[in-house]
Design an enzyme around this catalytic site. Structure first.
Site, short mmCIF file in Angstrom:
data_model
loop_
_atom_site.label_atom_id
_atom_site.label_comp_id
_atom_site.label_asym_id
_atom_site.label_seq_id
_atom_site.Cartn_x
_atom_site.Cartn_y
_atom_site.Cartn_z
N LYS A 66 0.81 -1.23 0.00
CA LYS A 66 0.00 0.00 0.00
C LYS A 66 0.84 1.28 0.00
O LYS A 66 0.46 2.27 -0.61
CB LYS A 66 -0.95 0.01 1.21
N ASP A 103 -10.04 4.41 1.06
CA ASP A 103 -10.33 3.87 2.40
C ASP A 103 -11.09 4.88 3.28
O ASP A 103 -12.05 4.52 3.97
CB ASP A 103 -9.03 3.47 3.12
P1 NAP Z 1 -1.15 -1.44 10.54
O1 NAP Z 1 -0.71 -0.32 9.66
O2 NAP Z 1 -0.32 -2.65 10.66
O3 NAP Z 1 -1.40 -0.83 12.01
C1 NAP Z 1 -1.76 -1.67 13.07
C2 NAP Z 1 -2.23 -0.84 14.25
O4 NAP Z 1 -2.68 -1.75 15.29
C3 NAP Z 1 -1.13 0.02 14.90
O5 NAP Z 1 -1.71 1.18 15.42
C4 NAP Z 1 -0.63 -0.91 16.02
O6 NAP Z 1 -0.02 -0.23 17.10
C5 NAP Z 1 -1.93 -1.50 16.50
N1 NAP Z 1 -1.77 -2.76 17.22
C6 NAP Z 1 -1.40 -3.96 16.72
N2 NAP Z 1 -1.37 -4.89 17.70
C7 NAP Z 1 -1.77 -4.25 18.84
C8 NAP Z 1 -1.94 -4.66 20.19
N3 NAP Z 1 -1.74 -5.94 20.55
N4 NAP Z 1 -2.34 -3.74 21.10
C9 NAP Z 1 -2.57 -2.46 20.74
N5 NAP Z 1 -2.40 -2.00 19.48
C10 NAP Z 1 -2.01 -2.89 18.53
O7 NAP Z 1 -2.60 -1.98 10.08
P2 NAP Z 1 -3.77 -1.16 9.37
O8 NAP Z 1 -3.70 -1.38 7.90
O9 NAP Z 1 -3.77 0.23 9.90
O10 NAP Z 1 -5.06 -1.97 9.88
C11 NAP Z 1 -5.55 -1.79 11.20
C12 NAP Z 1 -6.86 -2.54 11.35
O11 NAP Z 1 -7.84 -2.01 10.46
C13 NAP Z 1 -6.76 -4.03 10.99
O12 NAP Z 1 -7.57 -4.74 11.88
C14 NAP Z 1 -7.33 -4.10 9.58
O13 NAP Z 1 -7.91 -5.35 9.29
C15 NAP Z 1 -8.41 -3.03 9.66
N6 NAP Z 1 -8.76 -2.46 8.35
C16 NAP Z 1 -10.06 -2.55 7.96
C17 NAP Z 1 -10.45 -1.99 6.76
C18 NAP Z 1 -11.90 -2.08 6.35
O14 NAP Z 1 -12.20 -1.84 5.18
N7 NAP Z 1 -12.79 -2.41 7.26
C19 NAP Z 1 -9.51 -1.34 5.94
C20 NAP Z 1 -8.19 -1.25 6.37
C21 NAP Z 1 -7.82 -1.82 7.59
P3 NAP Z 1 1.58 0.01 17.14
O15 NAP Z 1 1.84 1.21 16.30
O16 NAP Z 1 1.87 0.21 18.56
O17 NAP Z 1 2.22 -1.25 16.58
#
Ligand code: NAP
Length: 274
Positions: A66, A103
């Protein structure tokens, strides 16, 4: 000849995008195919430059491409540049690649669809998480008129980084302050991986939530996360993450095929069955 589109990711087997787009391709009788394309980081530059020559009109981009995909694009939309990532590429016949990001649009459309009276300007929003999805959400909230976005992330530095990028309307709090600031927010979004299958649940003091708060979880596997179940028990309006997925896809479909497809109940049921 049929138009081609697809999703580039690694792994990509789990992606719901082929089901989404092929549903609309059939529904609107578009002469196209949408295919999953599992592409490693190493192969990505070669693949992205080859697709336009092979009859592809566009592609979705997912993990891990991405952010890096932006390097190979000839044009980038303002929102994609601000978010620092793309989820939708459009190819022109001369091989030029244009990056966009739907998004944030998907997030806002989903909330408006579920809660038509929702206004980002009505009160502070709380975003939990500071990864890629969080950036798109913050951008959308500010575009929708939010005056204050409270931001909390396990790793505070990442949240501070976003505050610098998005400006003074974003206010960063410590992770340990999360429960105590819940009562201030009217819209609360879980943009972390907490609650996803294989991750710990997001456990908050839901008794601190305002009963008129709208709570949105971006996680959609499972669809009814503990966070959403707890918030619904509290009386809050709970909005799941599947709607965002469908609405961001609808905007991509329009970019490629010129039709903004309807996000309907049958599609949602199909996705839940998968
Ligand atoms: P990402 O860039 O990998 O970011 C992950 C986030 O989750 C970071 O803020 C990370 O915190 C936090 N995190 C991970 N494990 C954690 C834990 N055990 N405790 C607290 N915080 C934790 O991922 P992303 O692309 O932003 O996606 C985030 C979520 O959104 C995912 O669940 C994904 O499936 C969902 N999503 C949904 C859609 C939709 O269309 N519904 C679209 C995109 C994403 P740190 O910075 O501290 O690591």
């Amino acid at each position: 000849m049929s138009i081609l589109a697809g999703v580039l990711g690694f792994p990509v087997r789990h992606s719901k995008s082929p089901l989404l787009h092929n549903y609309w391709i059939e529904k609107y009788s578009v002469n196209a195919y949408y295919v999953p394309l599992e592409v490693s980081r190493l192969d990505f530059p070669e693949v992205i430059n080859t697709l336009p020559k092979m009859g592809f009109r566009g592609a979705n981009v997912t993990i891990p491409h991405k952010e890096s995909a932006l390097e190979y694009c000839h044009g980038v939309s303002d929102r994609s540049a601000l978010i620092g990532a793309t989820n939708t590429l459009k190819f022109s016949s001369d091989g030029a690649i244009f990056a966009d990001n739907t998004d944030g649009y998907g997030f806002a459309q989903n909330i408006k669809h579920c809660v038509p009276s929702w206004k980002a300007s009505a009160g502070p929003a709380l975003v939990i998480g500071a990864g890629g999805a969080s950036r798109a959400i913050i951008h959308a909230l500010l575009e929708e008129g939010a005056m204050e976005v409270m931001l909390v992330n396990r790793t505070k530095d990442r949240a501070e980084f976003l505050r610098k990028e998005f400006g003074a309307k974003v206010v960063v709090y410590d992770w340990i302050e999360l429960d105590s600031i819940l009562s201030e927010a009217l819209t609360i979004i879980n943009a972390t991986s907490r609650g996803m299958r294989g991750y710990p649940d997001l456990e908050l003091k839901v008794e601190n939530l305002r009963r008129d708060a709208i709570v949105n979880d971006l996680v959609y596997t499972p669809i009814h996360t503990k966070f959403l179940r707890d918030a619904a028990k509290r009386g809050c309006r709970a909005v799941d993450g599947l709607g965002m997925l469908m609405h961001q896809a609808a905007a991509a479909f329009e970019i490629w095929f010129g039709i903004l497809p309807e996000v309907d109940g049958e599609l949602r049921r199909n996705l839940l069955r998968k």
